[in-house]
Design a protein around this motif. Structure first.
Motif, PDB file in Angstrom:
ATOM      1  N   ARG A 169      58.851  26.559  70.041  1.00 12.70           N
ATOM      2  CA  ARG A 169      58.441  26.865  68.663  1.00 12.70           C
ATOM      3  C   ARG A 169      59.512  27.704  67.961  1.00 12.70           C
ATOM      4  O   ARG A 169      59.893  27.407  66.814  1.00 12.70           O
ATOM      5  N   ASP A 170      60.010  28.719  68.645  1.00 11.10           N
ATOM      6  CA  ASP A 170      60.997  29.595  68.010  1.00 11.10           C
ATOM      7  C   ASP A 170      62.323  28.858  67.792  1.00 11.10           C
ATOM      8  O   ASP A 170      63.001  29.078  66.781  1.00 11.10           O
ATOM      9  N   PHE A 171      62.691  27.977  68.712  1.00 12.26           N
ATOM     10  CA  PHE A 171      63.913  27.169  68.544  1.00 12.26           C
ATOM     11  C   PHE A 171      63.770  26.279  67.312  1.00 12.26           C
ATOM     12  O   PHE A 171      64.684  26.180  66.480  1.00 12.26           O
ATOM     13  N   ILE A 172      62.607  25.645  67.181  1.00 16.10           N
ATOM     14  CA  ILE A 172      62.349  24.756  66.034  1.00 16.10           C
ATOM     15  C   ILE A 172      62.442  25.535  64.727  1.00 16.10           C
ATOM     16  O   ILE A 172      63.080  25.099  63.759  1.00 16.10           O
ATOM     17  N   ARG A 173      61.831  26.707  64.706  1.00 14.17           N
ATOM     18  CA  ARG A 173      61.828  27.499  63.464  1.00 14.17           C
ATOM     19  C   ARG A 173      63.218  28.075  63.168  1.00 14.17           C
ATOM     20  O   ARG A 173      63.663  28.065  62.013  1.00 14.17           O
ATOM     21  N   ARG A 174      63.898  28.541  64.220  1.00 12.28           N
ATOM     22  CA  ARG A 174      65.223  29.159  64.018  1.00 12.28           C
ATOM     23  C   ARG A 174      66.213  28.159  63.432  1.00 12.28           C
ATOM     24  O   ARG A 174      67.037  28.500  62.594  1.00 12.28           O
ATOM     25  N   HIS A 175      66.094  26.903  63.851  1.00 11.24           N
ATOM     26  CA  HIS A 175      67.039  25.875  63.373  1.00 11.24           C
ATOM     27  C   HIS A 175      66.420  25.012  62.266  1.00 11.24           C
ATOM     28  O   HIS A 175      66.957  23.940  61.968  1.00 11.24           O
ATOM     29  N   THR A 176      65.320  25.468  61.681  1.00  6.57           N
ATOM     30  CA  THR A 176      64.609  24.775  60.590  1.00  6.57           C
ATOM     31  C   THR A 176      64.477  23.272  60.864  1.00  6.57           C
ATOM     32  O   THR A 176      64.737  22.437  60.000  1.00  6.57           O
ATOM     33  N   LEU A 177      64.063  22.953  62.075  1.00  4.51           N
ATOM     34  CA  LEU A 177      64.028  21.542  62.475  1.00  4.51           C
ATOM     35  C   LEU A 177      62.857  20.779  61.859  1.00  4.51           C
ATOM     36  O   LEU A 177      62.894  19.551  61.772  1.00  4.51           O
ATOM     37  N   GLU A 178      61.806  21.494  61.447  1.00  2.00           N
ATOM     38  CA  GLU A 178      60.663  20.787  60.849  1.00  2.00           C
ATOM     39  C   GLU A 178      61.048  20.097  59.543  1.00  2.00           C
ATOM     40  O   GLU A 178      60.415  19.127  59.142  1.00  2.00           O
ATOM     41  N   SER A 179      62.070  20.600  58.873  1.00  2.00           N
ATOM     42  CA  SER A 179      62.480  19.985  57.607  1.00  2.00           C
ATOM     43  C   SER A 179      63.662  19.031  57.795  1.00  2.00           C
ATOM     44  O   SER A 179      64.197  18.508  56.835  1.00  2.00           O
ATOM     45  N   LYS A 180      64.065  18.828  59.032  1.00  2.00           N
ATOM     46  CA  LYS A 180      65.182  17.911  59.311  1.00  2.00           C
ATOM     47  C   LYS A 180      64.612  16.539  59.697  1.00  2.00           C
ATOM     48  O   LYS A 180      63.443  16.413  60.061  1.00  2.00           O
ATOM     49  N   PRO A 181      65.441  15.493  59.619  1.00  2.00           N
ATOM     50  CA  PRO A 181      64.892  14.149  59.780  1.00  2.00           C
ATOM     51  C   PRO A 181      64.440  13.771  61.188  1.00  2.00           C
ATOM     52  O   PRO A 181      63.521  12.969  61.343  1.00  2.00           O
ATOM     53  N   ALA A 182      65.052  14.323  62.233  1.00  2.00           N
ATOM     54  CA  ALA A 182      64.702  13.888  63.598  1.00  2.00           C
ATOM     55  C   ALA A 182      63.266  14.279  63.928  1.00  2.00           C
ATOM     56  O   ALA A 182      62.790  15.342  63.525  1.00  2.00           O
ATOM     57  N   ALA A 183      62.577  13.415  64.683  1.00  2.00           N
ATOM     58  CA  ALA A 183      61.205  13.713  65.107  1.00  2.00           C
ATOM     59  C   ALA A 183      61.225  14.789  66.197  1.00  2.00           C
ATOM     60  O   ALA A 183      62.186  14.891  66.960  1.00  2.00           O
TER      61      ALA A 183
END
Ligand code: SF4
Length: 239
Positions: A169-183
């Protein structure tokens, strides 16, 4: 390339889960994840030419479809693998018309995320692991690989505990991955050496707990289960 096995089954993971797929499993891995279920790939394998592998893929799936390159860590054989992927994608283009230019094979690459991915053809769907602390290999991820991801790629976090979940969860948030195209896929790790019953009791992390944590945190990611381990006995190989 050194090949452990080539076989046809259902795709068990990723957003392609449930679809028929030919698996090309390459030998060798430079990581040692604590829960690895593929230790039989670490050494050995049969040396096969590109032509032999392509012939086997076409034999198993003559009308095209999904092909997954997996391991072990397939990118350890990058020098031979990259031209092979181009060749597989080109199959079927020989007969292309003005209306149809896509490859008849959809190619997936399952990789640990530790090797550079810049040279992987853009048409390949990359399924890239981000190892979490429970694997013992979480410091090996190559951050530069995040820049190679497109909308057809996926980042996968295999989780063995609450600590792993928070890391993901923290990795996803730190790299703003939720707003990036990859699933983004979060998946409970399966118990190493699990035998017998096809049940969630073999998961190191209860899928229900994971689902509740993801909902509590409003995490915009997919919960993934290794469905082949619920269809066939978990100890079976080549399925
Ligand atoms: S990267 Fe994959 S094959 Fe290698 S040790 Fe980890 S789980 Fe096993």
């Amino acid at each position: 390339m050194h090949i452990i096995e080539i076989y046809k089954s259902l795709q068990g993971e990723s957003s392609f889960a449930g679809l028929p797929c030919v698996f090309v499993r390459l030998a060798g891995c430079n990581l040692r994840c604590a829960w690895c279920d593929s230790e039989y790939t670490f050494s050995g394998g049969r040396k096969m030419s590109e032509e032999e592998i392509l012939a086997e893929v076409q034999h198993l799936s003559p009308n095209g479809g999904l092909v997954e390159i997996t391991g072990g860590e397939p990118m350890l054989q990058e020098r031979e693998l990259i031209p092979f992927m181009h060749q597989l994608l080109a199959l079927g283009r020989e007969s292309r018309s003005e209306l149809r230019s896509e490859s008849r094979y959809q190619l997936l690459l399952e990789t640990s995320g530790e090797r550079p991915l810049e040279l992987v053809p853009r048409e390949v769907h990359k399924i890239v692991d981000v190892k979490c602390p429970g694997s013992g290999e979480h410091l090996r991820f190559r951050l530069e690989n995040l820049a190679t991801l497109t909308a057809c790629d996926e980042l996968k976090f295999v989780l063995a505990s609450r600590e792993d979940y928070e890391y993901a969860r923290d990795f996803i948030r730190r790299h703003t991955l939720e707003s990036k195209p990859a699933a983004l896929i979060l998946s409970p790790a399966f118990r190493k050496g699990a035998t017998g019953s096809r049940s969630a009791e073999n998961c190191l992390l209860d899928p229900r707990s994971l689902a509740e944590w993801m909902l509590d945190d409003n995490l915009n990611a997919r919960l993934g289960l290794q469905i082949h381990k619920f269809i066939w006995e978990p100890q079976l190989k080549g399925v």
